[in-house]
Every structure is written in C-alpha cells, then in structure tokens.
Design a protein around this motif. Structure first.
Motif, PDB file in Angstrom:
ATOM      1  N   VAL B  87       4.147   5.307   2.278  1.00  0.00           N
ATOM      2  CA  VAL B  87       4.988   5.706   1.142  1.00  0.00           C
ATOM      3  C   VAL B  87       5.458   4.465   0.375  1.00  0.00           C
ATOM      4  N   ILE B  88       5.821   3.418   1.106  1.00  0.00           N
ATOM      5  CA  ILE B  88       6.224   2.168   0.434  1.00  0.00           C
ATOM      6  C   ILE B  88       5.049   1.656  -0.413  1.00  0.00           C
ATOM      7  N   GLY B  89       3.846   1.724   0.162  1.00  0.00           N
ATOM      8  CA  GLY B  89       2.650   1.306  -0.569  1.00  0.00           C
ATOM      9  C   GLY B  89       2.454   2.133  -1.836  1.00  0.00           C
ATOM     10  N   VAL B  90       2.708   3.444  -1.738  1.00  0.00           N
ATOM     11  CA  VAL B  90       2.571   4.344  -2.897  1.00  0.00           C
ATOM     12  C   VAL B  90       3.506   3.886  -4.021  1.00  0.00           C
ATOM     13  N   PHE B  91       4.732   3.541  -3.658  1.00  0.00           N
ATOM     14  CA  PHE B  91       5.703   3.116  -4.679  1.00  0.00           C
ATOM     15  C   PHE B  91       5.377   1.719  -5.213  1.00  0.00           C
ATOM     16  N   LEU B  92       4.788   0.860  -4.372  1.00  0.00           N
ATOM     17  CA  LEU B  92       4.401  -0.472  -4.866  1.00  0.00           C
ATOM     18  C   LEU B  92       3.243  -0.362  -5.860  1.00  0.00           C
ATOM     19  N   VAL B  93       2.346   0.591  -5.623  1.00  0.00           N
ATOM     20  CA  VAL B  93       1.249   0.828  -6.586  1.00  0.00           C
ATOM     21  C   VAL B  93       1.853   1.230  -7.929  1.00  0.00           C
ATOM     22  N   ALA B  94       2.837   2.154  -7.874  1.00  0.00           N
ATOM     23  CA  ALA B  94       3.493   2.585  -9.118  1.00  0.00           C
ATOM     24  C   ALA B  94       4.166   1.386  -9.787  1.00  0.00           C
ATOM     25  N   ALA B  95       4.811   0.535  -8.971  1.00  0.00           N
ATOM     26  CA  ALA B  95       5.527  -0.627  -9.520  1.00  0.00           C
ATOM     27  C   ALA B  95       4.573  -1.560 -10.255  1.00  0.00           C
ATOM     28  N   VAL B  96       3.425  -1.849  -9.631  1.00  0.00           N
ATOM     29  CA  VAL B  96       2.493  -2.794 -10.255  1.00  0.00           C
ATOM     30  C   VAL B  96       1.846  -2.180 -11.508  1.00  0.00           C
ATOM     31  N   MET B  97       1.617  -0.873 -11.479  1.00  0.00           N
ATOM     32  CA  MET B  97       1.051  -0.204 -12.660  1.00  0.00           C
ATOM     33  C   MET B  97       2.031  -0.260 -13.831  1.00  0.00           C
ATOM     34  N   LEU B  98       3.312  -0.101 -13.541  1.00  0.00           N
ATOM     35  CA  LEU B  98       4.321  -0.148 -14.602  1.00  0.00           C
ATOM     36  C   LEU B  98       4.542  -1.590 -15.061  1.00  0.00           C
ATOM     37  N   GLU B  99       4.652  -2.506 -14.102  1.00  0.00           N
ATOM     38  CA  GLU B  99       4.978  -3.894 -14.411  1.00  0.00           C
ATOM     39  C   GLU B  99       3.888  -4.571 -15.250  1.00  0.00           C
ATOM     40  N   THR B 100       2.618  -4.327 -14.904  1.00  0.00           N
ATOM     41  CA  THR B 100       1.545  -4.987 -15.654  1.00  0.00           C
ATOM     42  C   THR B 100       1.288  -4.316 -17.009  1.00  0.00           C
ATOM     43  N   GLY B 101       1.841  -3.118 -17.204  1.00  0.00           N
ATOM     44  CA  GLY B 101       1.613  -2.395 -18.461  1.00  0.00           C
ATOM     45  C   GLY B 101       0.303  -1.626 -18.454  1.00  0.00           C
ATOM     46  N   LEU B 102      -0.373  -1.613 -17.300  1.00  0.00           N
ATOM     47  CA  LEU B 102      -1.671  -0.938 -17.227  1.00  0.00           C
ATOM     48  C   LEU B 102      -1.523   0.568 -17.454  1.00  0.00           C
ATOM     49  N   SER B 103      -0.494   1.143 -16.856  1.00  0.00           N
ATOM     50  CA  SER B 103      -0.308   2.593 -17.016  1.00  0.00           C
ATOM     51  C   SER B 103       0.053   2.935 -18.457  1.00  0.00           C
ATOM     52  N   SER B 104       0.852   2.089 -19.116  1.00  0.00           N
ATOM     53  CA  SER B 104       1.180   2.327 -20.533  1.00  0.00           C
ATOM     54  C   SER B 104      -0.076   2.268 -21.373  1.00  0.00           C
ATOM     55  N   ARG B 105      -0.929   1.249 -21.100  1.00  0.00           N
ATOM     56  CA  ARG B 105      -2.151   1.077 -21.878  1.00  0.00           C
ATOM     57  C   ARG B 105      -3.048   2.318 -21.739  1.00  0.00           C
ATOM     58  N   ILE B 106      -3.221   2.758 -20.485  1.00  0.00           N
ATOM     59  CA  ILE B 106      -4.089   3.923 -20.250  1.00  0.00           C
ATOM     60  C   ILE B 106      -3.536   5.136 -20.990  1.00  0.00           C
ATOM     61  N   SER B 107      -2.224   5.374 -20.858  1.00  0.00           N
ATOM     62  CA  SER B 107      -1.666   6.585 -21.470  1.00  0.00           C
ATOM     63  C   SER B 107      -1.726   6.508 -22.995  1.00  0.00           C
ATOM     64  N   LEU B 108      -1.411   5.346 -23.574  1.00  0.00           N
ATOM     65  CA  LEU B 108      -1.414   5.244 -25.043  1.00  0.00           C
ATOM     66  C   LEU B 108      -2.824   5.380 -25.615  1.00  0.00           C
ATOM     67  N   ILE B 109      -3.784   4.755 -24.946  1.00  0.00           N
ATOM     68  CA  ILE B 109      -5.169   4.849 -25.439  1.00  0.00           C
ATOM     69  C   ILE B 109      -5.662   6.302 -25.353  1.00  0.00           C
TER      70      ILE B 109
END
Lengths: 167, 466
Positions: B87-109
């Motif tokens: 579960v900690i790993g699951v939240f760290l994945v979310a953290a890195v996706m948000l922090e690097t802006g990768l998730s924002s990029r994917i959603s906006l595109i």
C-alpha cells in the motif's frame, strides 16, 4: 427618508434563487416605509473546507501538500461562485431600484451572521438552510434555526428562513 | 468539542467495555470475546470518525494485547505485514506521478485529443479520470483532476446553475469511483481485502491461495468497465448538453499542454520504473510478495532521484500504514480467536440462505455502507465477518476477497462516501439530489458484478462455489 436595511446572508452551500426573490419581495414590501438597502453577507465557510480537508487527508490518505492544494483550489472556486452570485443579487436589486452593499467574509456561518446582525439595525434577516440530510438536521439541529434563535434572543431583527431549495 | 463527536468518542469504549465484561457466551472463547470488544470500539469509531481512521486502528492494536485478545508480539508482527508495504508503494507511485507532472501531462493530452464537443468533453473527463486510476490511486487522481476541471469551468464561465458544470464535476468523481476498481494500484482497500483473506486461510489452517495482481485486476476490471459506461449513459441522461461554445476550454487545454514543454527525462524514467514495477508485480508478486516488489521499486525511484523523500512526505499521509496495519491485526485476531465464526454461527445458522442471494446481499450491504463510511473502514469491518459466511453457504471465500472491495467501490451518491465526491460537492456546484442518479450506477454495477461472477470469472479460472 428613513433607511431600512435587509441582511441577505448567503454562502456557497446556503444560497437559492428563491431566497433572492424573497429578499426582493421583502424590499418591495418595506419600500413603502422608507429607502431600502440590502446588505449581502457572503460567508466563505472555512468549516466546510476543513471537513473536506479532513476527508481528503484522513480517508484519502493524501499528504498535507496535496490536501492544501485541494483546499486552495476549492477556496478559489468558492470565491468565484460568490462573485457570480453577488452579481445575480445586484442585478435583481437594480430591477427593484434598491441599494446593495456587499461584504465577503471567511468563517463560520452562524457567528458571521450574528456579528453582522449586531453591526447595523436590520429590519429583516434572510437566510436559507444548508443542503444537509433530513436525519442529520433532526438529530443535530439546523444552523439556520440556531441563527433565528440567537437573533431573536438578542433582539437583532426579524429572521426569515427560506425553506425552498431551488438553487 | 462537537456533541456528536463527543458521543461517538465515549460510545466506542463504553460498548467495548460492555462486550468485554459480559458473561462469555457458550461457544465463544475469552480471547474471541475480547476481540469482539475491540471490534465494537472500532465499529463506532470507524463509522462515526470522532478521531481519524488511523487513530482507531492504533487504538485497536493497543487494545488487542491489553485485553488479552492476542499476544503483543503477534499483534505487532501483523502490523509489519507486507500488504502494508505494498500500500505504501501504491501511494509512492501516485506521489511520483503527481510530482513529475506525468499524470497531468497524460490527462491534459487525452482531454485535448478527445474533447471535440460538449458531450465528448464530459466523456473525456470521465474516461481519463477512470483510466488514470489503473496506475494512480483513485483519491490522488481526484486531487489531480479537480483543478483541471475547475479551470475548464472558469474558462467556459460556467456558473452554479450550469448542467455542464455539474456533469463535468460528476464525470471526474464518478470516473475515479469506477476506476478505483480497476487494479490493485487503484485503491488500497483491495490489498487490505486480499490480506484479510490470506490471514483467514492461515488462521483456519486452510491451504494458502494467494491472489495475484493480474488475477485480481481481471476479476475486477469488467465491473469497473461496466460502471464507467453506465456512468457515461446516466450523466448524458441526467445532464443533457447545453450547447455551449467549447473554444475557451480548448484554448485553455492547448495553453496548458504547451506550457508543459517536451517530455522530460524524469517523466520518462518514472514511466519506465512504474511499467517495470507493474510487470514485476505480475510476474514475481506471488512468489516474492507484492510488498517486496513495491518496496524494491520505491527504493529505485528514490535512488534515481525521480522522487525525493520530502516530496513523498508532501504527497502521502503515512497514517495509511497505521490504518491498514491495525486493520490487518484486528482482522487476524477476530479470525484466530474464532470470534467471527462464532458470530456468524449465531447470526446465520447453516443453510439459511442460498449462495447467490448471500453474495448479492453482501455486495449490496457493502455498497450501501460505503455511501456513509470510508471504504477502507468498510473493508476492515466487514471482511473478517463475511469470510466465514462464505463457508457457511458453500461459496469459495475467494469470491468475497473480490466482492467486498469491488462493491465498496460502488458509492456514487453521498459526499461521505469518497474524497472524490466530497471534493466535487465542496465546490458548491452540486447538491445531493444532483448525484441521486448515481444510485442507478450502483444498482447496474452490482448487477454487472453478479453477472461477472457467474459468467466471466469461470472463464478466467476463478471458482465461485467451494
């Protein structure tokens, strides 16, 4: 000419078109006795945002920074909603030829309304109920009723609670 | 202190004291009685939340040895369970996706590509929110999508009476709710459910039958897919398009995409590490444990400086480890002491209910509870109790390892159900009545779940009857 003041207290969760219409009807009724001024008090309810913040942090397990970002996003949207709604009230008041003054405050609804009610002599105070489940209202009471009780106790004016939820 | 909070705060310990001090019923061990006392406190505190969910967990964990329900060493060893680290790993994945802006990029595109008209814009928000949940935990997706959706509302100048505003906000919330059933990365509750199922097998001396990442996702994804399509239909029906001019929103999206610049090396690294992690969880998760794989890849993310510790602290509430660790220990105490088996024997004598009906009732109960209580708490409370029910009605207990977390992800109406709904209600655009059509999604998703159990799962090699 005598000045008669109406307090229209609204917030993001306590607003309805019906309440604005009610304020205008009240203004028309009172205009026979003097010049009517509607004071719009828009309360940005900090407590509501705190509840959401708690839910995001405690139930969503998101960190402080993410929670703070969500809160600031919601705070900005509440402010935008306030501006839109204040424009609606101003437009309705202009049709009735009433003066409107606006005050935007951040805090708890009950306390903010009571503070404002104590600052001027209000003929009528208009509020509406928040969108809360009926059971919760029965068990824990309504804040609108609390305002009415306190205003009556302090002799600060006549309270009208709009029961219709048509926003 | 609010009256309701004070009442709940006192009611929990009082109920626990009552259960702990009453005469031990026939068939129930003393340890079982004490475990039920701890459960009573947790039920009141998790449901009415006078304190945070993790606080309830640590109170339960402290009470287990204090009341003699479980030895301290055993209780604390369960706290360090590998599911907690996954579960900690699951939240760290979310953290890195948000922090690097990768998730924002994917959603906006994706939004820019898909949003050709008003209807498609709303559907794009729904499906992008849903799709991102495959990799990022659903609450984080909601936190990511909320500002994007509100920016669209501002660009389109949509006010509080706009149907499109309501539809866009509910698309985001319902997309994440439906998406929370996509995989083990979408929500932590599924991991908790699988762990409680594993501990139930161990405590009852049954052969271990771990459920893998891919296996769980294959079982859950059909329901998630059905939910999101039903949500699209319900949203279209409840909030018909208003014929607004989308150009300002498209300009806004274009501007945001352009301002992000080209894909950075950090984003590419993140993408690579997460893809490798998912692959390894699928391939090695059963053998080495999903927690082990998650820890390894979390360490890699930190080593490559893709994620810094201070970033992780900003994005993750570490209470998640306390909540899940405590819940696992309490669940295990209830199983090992025989408390839940006794409870089910008393409440549900053998042969009373047909298996299909029991499964449907359990799923409906879980979905109903989730409207009012956090879904993590629902799983922590219900799983230890419903697993013995499976044996009672000749169902494979594995079915409940899916049934509980899936149906706990079918709350589409009340703001109390999930942070995503709390956020969209918090904007002030929505009243509860606007989300009532969400009940249709719950009902049809439950039907889709039952259909999947009977028709899809056997094809995937998942047995339903024991």
């Amino acid at each position: 000419m005598t000045e008669i003041r109406i307090l229209l207290a609204v917030s993001t969760s306590r607003y309805s078109q019906h309440l604005v219409d009610l304020a205008m009807t009240e203004a028309t009724r009172l205009s026979a006795s003097g010049a009517v001024c509607i004071d719009v008090l828009y309360v940005l309810e900090a407590e509501d945002l705190e509840h959401i913040s708690k839910r995001v942090g405690d139930q969503g397990f998101l960190g402080l920074s993410t929670t703070a970002d969500v809160m600031s996003t919601l705070g900005a949207e509440h402010h935008r909603m306030a501006l839109l709604r204040i424009e609606e009230v101003k437009a309705a008041a202009a049709e009735q030829d009433c003066d409107v003054s606006v005050k935007e405050v951040t805090g708890r609804f009950v306390e903010s309304v009571l503070t404002q009610a104590g600052e001027a002599q209000y003929e009528t105070i208009l509020i509406t109920r928040a969108d809360r489940p009926f059971v919760s209202r029965i068990l824990f009471g309504s804040e609108a009723d609390r305002v009415a009780r306190m205003v009556k106790k302090e002799g600060l004016g006549h309270v009208i609670i709009d029961e219709e939820d048509v926003s | 202190m609010q009256t309701r909070r004070l009442i709940a705060l006192l009611a929990g310990p009082l109920l626990a004291a009552l259960v702990a001090t009453m005469d031990t019923p026939a068939g129930l061990t003393l340890a079982g009685q004490r475990s039920l006392a701890v459960l009573s406190l947790c039920v009141v505190w998790w449901v009415f939340t006078p304190v945070g969910l993790p606080v309830t967990s640590i109170m339960g964990l402290a009470l287990l040895p204090l009341l003699g329900a479980m030895p301290a060493a055993e209780a604390f060893s369960l706290f360090g369970n590998q599911a907690v680290f996954f579960v900690i790993g699951v939240f760290l994945v979310a953290a890195v996706m948000l922090e690097t802006g990768l998730s924002s990029r994917i959603s906006l595109i994706c939004l820019r590509r898909l949003a050709k008209d008003e209807n498609r814009l709303c559907n794009a928000v729904l499906f992008v929110s849903w799709g991102l949940c495959a990799v990022v935990v659903s609450h984080a997706v909601a936190a990511l999508m909320l500002p994007i959706v509100l920016e669209l509302l501002r660009a389109l100048n949509l006010g509080p009476r706009s149907n499109t505003a309501k539809r866009l906000l509910l698309s985001m919330a319902w997309g994440t709710v439906a998406g929370s059933n996509l995989s083990l990365l979408s929500s932590a509750r599924a991991t908790l459910s699988l762990e409680l199922y594993g501990s139930y097998l161990t405590d009852h001396g049954l052969p271990s039958a771990p459920i893998g990442f891919l296996e769980y996702s294959l079982g859950a994804a059909p329901v998630s897919l059905a939910s999101v399509f039903i949500a699209a239909v319900v949203l279209r029906w409840a909030f018909p398009p208003e014929g607004i001019d989308l150009r300002p929103a498209m300009d806004q999206l274009n501007e945001r995409v352009q301002s992000m610049g080209p894909v950075s090396g950090r984003e590419m690294t993140t993408l690579g590490v997460i893809a490798a992690m998912i692959l390894c969880v699928i391939v090695y998760g059963r053998e080495h444990g999903m927690g082990t794989v998650a820890l390894l890849f979390s360490a890699i993310l930190f080593s490559l400086q893709t994620l810094k510790w201070e970033d992780a602290e900003r994005y993750v509430n570490w209470g998640v480890a306390l909540m899940y660790g405590g819940a696992i220990a309490i669940g295990s105490a209830l199983h090992s002491s025989g408390a839940t088996t006794w409870l089910i024997d008393v409440l549900m004598p053998a042969g009373d209910l047909p298996p299909g009906m029991t499964l449907a009732a359990t799923a409906a109960l879980t979905a109903g509870m989730t409207e009012l209580v956090s879904n993590s708490a629902v799983i922590a409370l219900l799983m230890p109790v419903i697993l013995p029910v499976a044996e009672q009605v000749s169902l494979d207990p594995r079915v409940f390892a899916w049934a509980a977390p899936i149906s706990a992800g079918l709350a589409f109406v009340l703001p109390t159900s999930t942070p995503a709904l709390a956020m969209v209600f918090g904007t002030g655009h929505l009243r509860i009545r606007h989300a009532i059509p969400g009940l249709f999604i719950t009902v049809f998703s439950l039907a889709a779940f039952l259909l999947a159990v009977h028709f899809v799962w056997p094809l995937l090699g998942l047995p339903v009857t024991s």
